[in-house]
Write an enzyme that holds these catalytic residues in place. Structure first.
Site, PDB file in Angstrom:
ATOM      1  N   SER A 497       0.079  -6.636  -6.499  1.00 61.41           N
ATOM      2  CA  SER A 497       1.194  -5.724  -6.306  1.00 61.41           C
ATOM      3  C   SER A 497       1.435  -4.876  -7.558  1.00 61.41           C
ATOM      4  O   SER A 497       0.524  -4.241  -8.065  1.00 61.41           O
ATOM      5  CB  SER A 497       2.432  -6.534  -5.919  1.00 61.41           C
ATOM      6  OG  SER A 497       3.440  -5.707  -5.419  1.00 61.41           O
ATOM      7  N   ASP A 583       0.291  -2.613   5.224  1.00 57.27           N
ATOM      8  CA  ASP A 583       1.205  -2.921   4.126  1.00 57.27           C
ATOM      9  C   ASP A 583       2.193  -1.769   3.940  1.00 57.27           C
ATOM     10  O   ASP A 583       1.803  -0.637   3.680  1.00 57.27           O
ATOM     11  CB  ASP A 583       0.394  -3.138   2.844  1.00 57.27           C
ATOM     12  CG  ASP A 583       1.231  -3.697   1.709  1.00 57.27           C
ATOM     13  OD1 ASP A 583       2.470  -3.555   1.745  1.00 57.27           O
ATOM     14  OD2 ASP A 583       0.645  -4.281   0.777  1.00 57.27           O
ATOM     15  N   HIS A 628       2.403  -8.123   2.740  1.00 51.12           N
ATOM     16  CA  HIS A 628       2.098  -7.486   1.459  1.00 51.12           C
ATOM     17  C   HIS A 628       1.115  -8.320   0.651  1.00 51.12           C
ATOM     18  O   HIS A 628       0.066  -7.838   0.253  1.00 51.12           O
ATOM     19  CB  HIS A 628       3.386  -7.277   0.685  1.00 51.12           C
ATOM     20  CG  HIS A 628       3.197  -6.654  -0.656  1.00 51.12           C
ATOM     21  ND1 HIS A 628       2.417  -5.534  -0.849  1.00 51.12           N
ATOM     22  CD2 HIS A 628       3.663  -6.992  -1.881  1.00 51.12           C
ATOM     23  CE1 HIS A 628       2.428  -5.204  -2.127  1.00 51.12           C
ATOM     24  NE2 HIS A 628       3.177  -6.073  -2.772  1.00 51.12           N
TER      25      HIS A 628
END
Length: 665
Positions: A497, A583, A628
């Site tokens: 991320s 996502d 995610h």
């Protein structure tokens, strides 16, 4: 204590999955994130002004207790056959070690919230929501309340459980690994439990009971990763469902938190830098909520209640800036107060395990007391510091096998995050254990931008100070090499991320420090993403990355470190990227654009270098689904480990054999 108080605020602020381009698993969700961190606080006796003297207390509390492990195999819970009990006289650590070594990985890698209320414990067993008597919680004697398969979801799991005060109802939030969407089901507890209602896209939810002993469920509704609406619902003969509040500023989100004594429900309206709290009376939930303090930019505060007293923890310089309602007299703790006057005690989240004691000097460990890890009895934990370019000391946590020799020739896996004031995750993972057992060194770099050292540590690594985090990461890796931990040709880096920003930036600025990199759902195109206000999180992210659309200073600064913007023809480490098709937090488009541009730059560099140059491997693995980050994906774990071993030219036979002990492929 000032540092610890700041740390509590930033952890509270940034542990919500809505904030930022990351998704922490169950221990950090809207329902239990405050409990998770507030459990680190020890409230001392402190005389405060009394208020609400006429309000009775709620004696029966629902609370989170340590999580239960389970294995969801799309089946009803069944009794385990031939299950041998552990010897009564076995040491506690030995029991834990035995269980870890004998049970399959699924039984402890999916963590489910467990709630105790009254005389029962509520939890997930198999694919069912169940409850058992408190004294029978560790047995197979439980009551099935709801079968998750009724929702027709693929491998569902329970993300959060809340029990109504009088145990007439229980609510559970259910989701799947490949999606952030969740469903809240309400089960009526009786001789034959039945689903009373279900609500889609629920984020946080809490129960209270009104003056007529009617259970009221407050919940927040999430749409496109934004949580702006609060609803309240009742069930049974007086069924209703109505919107209670709507936050109109899209840069803010709303979450609900029930104070630890269940006396008040707080409606918290927050963004990265500012908060506003409304208090809902847990005994009169139909009365209008009371505003504690109107939002002031840069002011964060959090409200707790105990023994008819309010506790307010804030980052403001002067407590008197808060103008509380006359009835809400309480104690306000700010980050500059005398620690002796603070009723809170907070532990550092990056402290070593309790069975270690360390003293540190710059760049090296000079004294160690304690003993080896009592669970694995094979690993050593070190805490080091690296000096960044500006002289700032950056902490690191290092794990390696106890009997490792010549560490300079061992492979090194560096972990980094450095954003949103979030602490770098160092939770137990089976793949990390097998890497250490196979001789790897694992290093966790607690760089600026994270939250390990408080609010200022985060502030020094956001907006126009993002490059501090990059400097810290470079210093950490160079310090590790200088202290004899591995070497560049055996050094790998991993991030997920928002951690992809620093990892990608390092690949551009100092690629010679690394041999290979693995990225998961990485944030790599900062500039274009932050200029696209149609994306669901852009407005929320302005306080972290800046506003390049309206601020030229921010735009030019982002250009200096943005991984996508700084790709150039040069040598790069090999990079393996895992991305998810749907996502919503990190759009696939930006990852694909980064990968294509990087491959073009590598091709150009290869042509200029001539024959004999070994070009790095750039792999983009696009997984289906809308989540995610999926920590427990066996396919992802296998692919990443295979990639690292191949890039370093290591034999992976033993590591995959060890993984089979903990994972069922």
């Amino acid at each position: 204590m000032q540092q610890k108080t700041k740390l509590f605020l930033q952890v509270l602020k940034y542990s919500v999955p809505h904030l930022g381009k990351r998704m922490q698993k169950q221990p950090l969700n809207h329902c239990n994130f405050a409990d998770h961190y507030y459990n680190r606080i020890k409230l001392k006796k402190y005389h405060l002004t009394k208020y609400l003297q006429n309000k009775p207390k709620i004696s029966e509390l629902a609370r989170n207790i340590p999580s239960r492990s389970f294995s969801c195999k799309d089946r009803q819970p069944v009794e385990q056959e031939n299950k041998k009990p552990l010897p009564e006289n076995m040491d506690a650590f030995e029991k834990v070690r035995t269980r870890l070594e004998t049970q399959p990985q699924e039984e402890y890698e999916i963590i489910n919230v467990e709630v105790k209320h009254g005389g029962f414990v509520y939890y997930q067993e198999g694919c069912c929501l169940v409850r058992s008597k408190d004294e029978e919680a560790d047995s197979d004697n439980y009551e099935v309340l709801f079968n998750l398969e009724e929702l027709k979801l693929d491998q569902p799991f329970i993300d959060c459980i809340r029990v109504a005060p009088d145990e007439k109802y229980v609510a559970a939030k259910i989701r799947t690994e490949d999606s952030e969407a969740s469903t809240c089901v309400v089960i009526k507890l009786s001789d034959q439990p039945v689903m009373e209602a279900s609500f889609p896209n629920v984020s946080s939810f809490e129960w209270v009971k009104d003056e007529e002993d009617e259970d009221v469920l407050f919940y927040t509704f999430q749409r496109n990763l934004r949580c702006n609406d609060v609803y309240r619902a009742t069930f049974g003969d007086n069924k209703r469902n109505e919107r209670f509040y709507t936050e109109k500023d899209p840069s803010y989100f709303v979450f609900l938190y029930l104070t630890k004594d269940s006396r008040f429900l707080t409606m918290n309206i927050m963004n990265k830098m500012t908060s506003e709290v409304w208090l809902i009376d847990g005994l009169s939930p139909w009365d209008p909520p009371v505003l504690i303090q109107k939002r002031i930019h840069g002011v964060l505060y959090y409200v707790e209640h105990r023994d008819d007293e309010l506790y307010i923890l804030t980052n403001v310089g002067e407590p008197t800036e808060f103008k509380l309602p006359p009835w809400a007299c309480g104690f306000i703790m700010d980050t500059n107060s005398d620690p002796k006057n603070c009723p809170f005690q907070l532990c550092s989240p990056i402290r070593p395990p309790k069975y270690y004691t360390y003293k540190f000097a710059e760049g090296k460990l000079f004294e160690e007391t304690g003993h080896e890890d009592p669970i694995t009895k094979t690993s050593r934990v070190l805490r080091l510091e690296a000096k960044s370019k500006d002289g700032k000391l950056v902490p690191m946590t290092v794990f390696h096998k106890t009997d490792s020799e010549d560490l300079q020739k061992k492979p090194l896996l560096v972990h980094v995050y450095g954003a949103y004031g979030m602490d770098l995750k160092m939770n137990f993972r089976p793949e990390r254990r097998v890497l250490v057992d196979d001789g790897w060194i694992l290093a966790y770099c607690h760089v600026r931008g994270g939250g390990e050292l408080g609010l200022q540590w985060h502030a020094d690594g956001r907006l126009t100070k993002k490059l501090n985090g990059l400097a810290d990461l470079e210093a950490c890796i160079k310090t590790l090499h200088g202290q004899g931990f591995s070497q560049p040709s055996l050094t790998t880096l991993t991030a997920f991320s928002a951690g992809g920003v620093l990892a990608g930036a390092l690949c551009n600025s100092n690629p010679e420090l690394l041999r290979a990199v693995t990225l998961e759902a990485p944030f790599l195109d900062v500039l274009n993403t932050m200029m696209d206000t149609t994306l669901p999180l852009t407005l929320e992210e302005l306080e972290e990355w800046g506003n390049p659309s309206s601020d030229e200073k921010h735009k030019n600064y982002i250009k200096r470190y943005c991984p996508y913007q700084n790709i150039k023809p040069q040598h790069y480490p090999s990079i393996h990227i895992t991305a998810y098709e749907n996502d919503e937090r990190v759009p696939l488009k930006g990852i694909v654009s980064y990968t294509e541009k990087l491959k073009e730059a590598i091709m150009e560099h290869t042509k200029d270098t001539g024959e004999g140059y070994q070009a790095p491997n750039i792999i983009l693995d696009i997984q289906p689904g809308g989540n995610h980050v999926i920590e427990d994906s066996h396919k992802k774990i296998t692919a990443q480990i295979k990639f690292l071993y191949e890039e370093l030219g290591l034999d992976s036979t033993s590591v995959f054999e060890d993984l089979k002990k903990y994972m069922k492929f």
